[in-house]
Design an enzyme around this catalytic site. Structure first.
Site, PDB file in Angstrom:
ATOM      1  CG  HIS A   1      -0.174   2.798   5.987  1.00 52.79           C
ATOM      2  ND1 HIS A   1       0.413   2.887   6.866  1.00 52.79           N
ATOM      3  CD2 HIS A   1      -0.021   2.345   5.112  1.00 52.79           C
ATOM      4  CE1 HIS A   1       0.052   1.957   7.114  1.00 52.79           C
ATOM      5  NE2 HIS A   1      -0.129   1.550   5.263  1.00 52.79           N
TER       6      HIS A   1
ATOM      7  CB  CYS B   1      -0.954  -0.628   1.037  1.00 50.28           C
ATOM      8  SG  CYS B   1      -0.390  -0.113   2.456  1.00 50.28           S
TER       9      CYS B   1
HETATM   10  N1  LIG Z   1      -3.513  -5.244   5.434  1.00 48.32           N
HETATM   11  C1  LIG Z   1      -3.606  -4.576   4.368  1.00 48.32           C
HETATM   12  O1  LIG Z   1      -3.543  -3.407   4.775  1.00 48.32           O
HETATM   13  C2  LIG Z   1      -2.628  -4.703   3.637  1.00 48.32           C
HETATM   14  C3  LIG Z   1      -2.043  -3.702   2.295  1.00 48.32           C
HETATM   15  C4  LIG Z   1      -1.417  -3.877   0.795  1.00 48.32           C
HETATM   16  C5  LIG Z   1      -0.965  -4.961   1.077  1.00 48.32           C
HETATM   17  N2  LIG Z   1      -1.064  -5.970   2.080  1.00 48.32           N
HETATM   18  C6  LIG Z   1      -0.502  -7.382   1.719  1.00 48.32           C
HETATM   19  O2  LIG Z   1      -1.079  -8.124   1.404  1.00 48.32           O
HETATM   20  C7  LIG Z   1      -1.392  -9.862   1.814  1.00 48.32           C
HETATM   21  C8  LIG Z   1      -2.408 -10.487   2.669  1.00 48.32           C
HETATM   22  O3  LIG Z   1      -2.796  -9.693   3.374  1.00 48.32           O
HETATM   23  P1  LIG Z   1      -3.721  -9.047   4.595  1.00 48.32           P
HETATM   24  O4  LIG Z   1      -3.339  -8.019   5.632  1.00 48.32           O
HETATM   25  O5  LIG Z   1      -5.053  -9.243   3.219  1.00 48.32           O
HETATM   26  O6  LIG Z   1      -3.892 -10.565   5.697  1.00 48.32           O
HETATM   27  P2  LIG Z   1      -4.904 -11.436   6.263  1.00 48.32           P
HETATM   28  O7  LIG Z   1      -4.386 -12.229   7.164  1.00 48.32           O
HETATM   29  O8  LIG Z   1      -6.565 -10.823   6.323  1.00 48.32           O
HETATM   30  O9  LIG Z   1      -5.482 -12.877   4.965  1.00 48.32           O
HETATM   31  C9  LIG Z   1      -5.129 -13.688   4.590  1.00 48.32           C
HETATM   32  C10 LIG Z   1      -5.859 -14.341   4.318  1.00 48.32           C
HETATM   33  O10 LIG Z   1      -4.995 -16.143   3.711  1.00 48.32           O
HETATM   34  C11 LIG Z   1      -5.558 -16.973   4.385  1.00 48.32           C
HETATM   35  N3  LIG Z   1      -4.950 -18.470   4.573  1.00 48.32           N
HETATM   36  C12 LIG Z   1      -4.033 -18.121   5.657  1.00 48.32           C
HETATM   37  N4  LIG Z   1      -2.558 -19.922   5.095  1.00 48.32           N
HETATM   38  C13 LIG Z   1      -3.257 -19.794   4.103  1.00 48.32           C
HETATM   39  C14 LIG Z   1      -2.900 -20.467   3.634  1.00 48.32           C
HETATM   40  N5  LIG Z   1      -2.066 -21.495   3.825  1.00 48.32           N
HETATM   41  N6  LIG Z   1      -3.790 -21.612   2.293  1.00 48.32           N
HETATM   42  C15 LIG Z   1      -4.992 -20.114   1.800  1.00 48.32           C
HETATM   43  N7  LIG Z   1      -5.303 -19.033   2.587  1.00 48.32           N
HETATM   44  C16 LIG Z   1      -4.584 -18.978   4.025  1.00 48.32           C
HETATM   45  C17 LIG Z   1      -6.064 -16.593   5.795  1.00 48.32           C
HETATM   46  O11 LIG Z   1      -7.510 -17.410   6.359  1.00 48.32           O
HETATM   47  C18 LIG Z   1      -6.529 -14.960   5.636  1.00 48.32           C
HETATM   48  O12 LIG Z   1      -8.263 -15.508   5.366  1.00 48.32           O
HETATM   49  C19 LIG Z   1      -0.123  -9.522   2.548  1.00 48.32           C
HETATM   50  O13 LIG Z   1       1.631 -10.101   1.205  1.00 48.32           O
HETATM   51  C20 LIG Z   1       0.240  -8.230   2.856  1.00 48.32           C
HETATM   52  O14 LIG Z   1       1.344  -7.682   2.974  1.00 48.32           O
HETATM   53  C21 LIG Z   1      -1.793  -5.478   2.925  1.00 48.32           C
END
Ligand SMILES: NC(=O)c1ccc[n+]([C@@H]2O[C@H](COP(=O)([O-])OP(=O)(O)OC[C@H]3O[C@@H](n4cnc5c(N)ncnc54)[C@H](O)[C@@H]3O)[C@@H](O)[C@H]2O)c1
Length: 337
Positions: free
Chosen positions: A220, A140
């Site tokens: 942010h 982000c």
């Molecule tokens: N949250 C943010 O603000 C944000 C912003 C930009 C990028 N990201 C990136 O996006 C990615 C995901 O982040 P998020 O915040 O959405 O995470 P999150 O924890 O909210 O979601 C992850 C999901 O993946 C599932 N999961 C876990 N292990 C798994 C597996 N082995 N197989 C399938 N599903 C599985 C979890 O149950 C959950 O539903 C990361 O790389 C993060 O750095 C996050």
């Protein structure tokens, strides 16, 4: 019509799933996760086909009365591309499977650049992602840095940039699990990782960032000092920012005086989850002193990478070769004008 799988239906994944569903040139073949509670039950309610990432998860989903269409392997057989939105480092393991099966894939910003060898930001490098096997949509903060600095660079105004990031403590839905209160926690290393990360997309950017974690969850906020290539007017700078359809110039004197008021405006606009896909940059705070530029903006960490991910799907599958057309199509589908 390309078939797309969504693995990891969390903060980013559930938004990407809805965004894929809103396109007319790609189809969401199914979502795959390990949870069986309210989170995946909302995906059931939306009519998405549910797949279990592991045999244990499959058993738990069935015990929770979720109609499971199959395993992750079953889902992968049906698709042209997979968007992996699992937590940091998990995608890196899944990638081995995608590679073995020869399926194109996209990972998110928690993964390393080396996982794909290509990092993506639509307005900067759509063309270099065309028909590749994989890419990483940068995080982000990095997305916001690239959008704003690329706009200045396009106008021939950017010499170098120095930014300070005030980062949200945790995601809203996870606030009960932790997050800081009554403190601010600086990142020890300068540069913080976001500047070098932006260079993974655009190695020519002269950018240094520092970051502080702040005790709130909404978004942010960034403060930037930019050395321009020449003395410029405020108007020239604003014209440069206006060349990005994903920078929303907002006004402090219109009551948008904080990240919570901006969030409220986006909720009032009827965006899902109040999502702000754009960088909200304060037009009336933009200040130019000779060849120095100062500005501040807000980044909705949960939303900004969603349109980028849709454009990355189009680039990798080659269904649209013109980045500008993809960006316009994505914008229209998500209500970005
Ligand atoms: N949250 C943010 O603000 C944000 C912003 C930009 C990028 N990201 C990136 O996006 C990615 C995901 O982040 P998020 O915040 O959405 O995470 P999150 O924890 O909210 O979601 C992850 C999901 O993946 C599932 N999961 C876990 N292990 C798994 C597996 N082995 N197989 C399938 N599903 C599985 C979890 O149950 C959950 O539903 C990361 O790389 C993060 O750095 C996050």
């Amino acid at each position: 019509m390309k078939n797309v799988a969504l693995v990891g239906y969390g903060v980013i994944g559930k938004r990407v799933a809805d965004a894929i569903n809103a396109q007319d040139d790609m189809k969401l073949a199914g979502v795959c996760d390990v949870v069986s509670d309210w989170r995946i039950q909302n995906a059931v309610r939306k009519g998405y086909a549910i797949y279990a990432a592991t045999p244990e998860a499959g058993k738990e989903m069935k015990a929770a009365d979720i109609s499971v269409k199959g395993s992750m392997a079953d889902l992968l057989e049906k698709v042209d591309l997979v968007v992996d939105c699992t937590p940091k480092n998990i995608a890196a393991k899944n990638v081995e499977t995608y590679k073995k099966q020869g399926i194109k894939f996209i990972v998110q910003g928690g993964e390393k650049h080396e996982t794909t060898g290509h990092s993506f930001s639509a307005e900067n490098n759509y063309a270099s992602a065309l028909n590749l096997g994989s890419t990483r949509v940068v995080s982000c903060n990095t997305t916001s840095i690239l959008r704003t600095l690329t706009a200045l660079k396009r106008a021939g105004l950017l010499d170098y940039a120095r930014g300070t990031l005030l980062r949200r403590a945790t995601d809203p839905w996870e606030s009960h699990l932790g997050g800081i209160m009554n403190t601010m926690v600086p990142e020890k290393e300068i540069p913080s990782h976001q500047g070098p990360d932006a260079q993974s997309v655009d190695p020519d950017l002269n950018v240094i960032t520092s970051a502080v974690k702040a005790p709130q969850t909404l978004s942010h906020m960034h403060y930037w000092n930019v050395k321009l290539t020449k003395k410029a007017s405020r108007e020239e700078v604003l014209e440069a920012f206006k060349t990005s359809s994903r920078i929303h110039l907002i006004r402090y004197d219109q009551g948008l005086v904080s990240n919570n008021t901006i969030k409220e405006m986006y909720l009032d606009m009827g965006r899902p989850w109040g999502d702000m896909y754009e960088v909200a940059l304060w037009e009336d705070m933009v200040k130019v002193v000779g060849d120095e530029l100062f500005y501040a903006y807000v980044v909705d960490n949960q939303a900004i990478v969603i349109p980028e991910t849709i454009d990355a799907i189009r680039a990798l599958t080659g269904i649209e070769t013109d980045g500008k057309k993809s960006i316009a199509k994505t914008n229209k589908s998500l209500g970005i004008d």
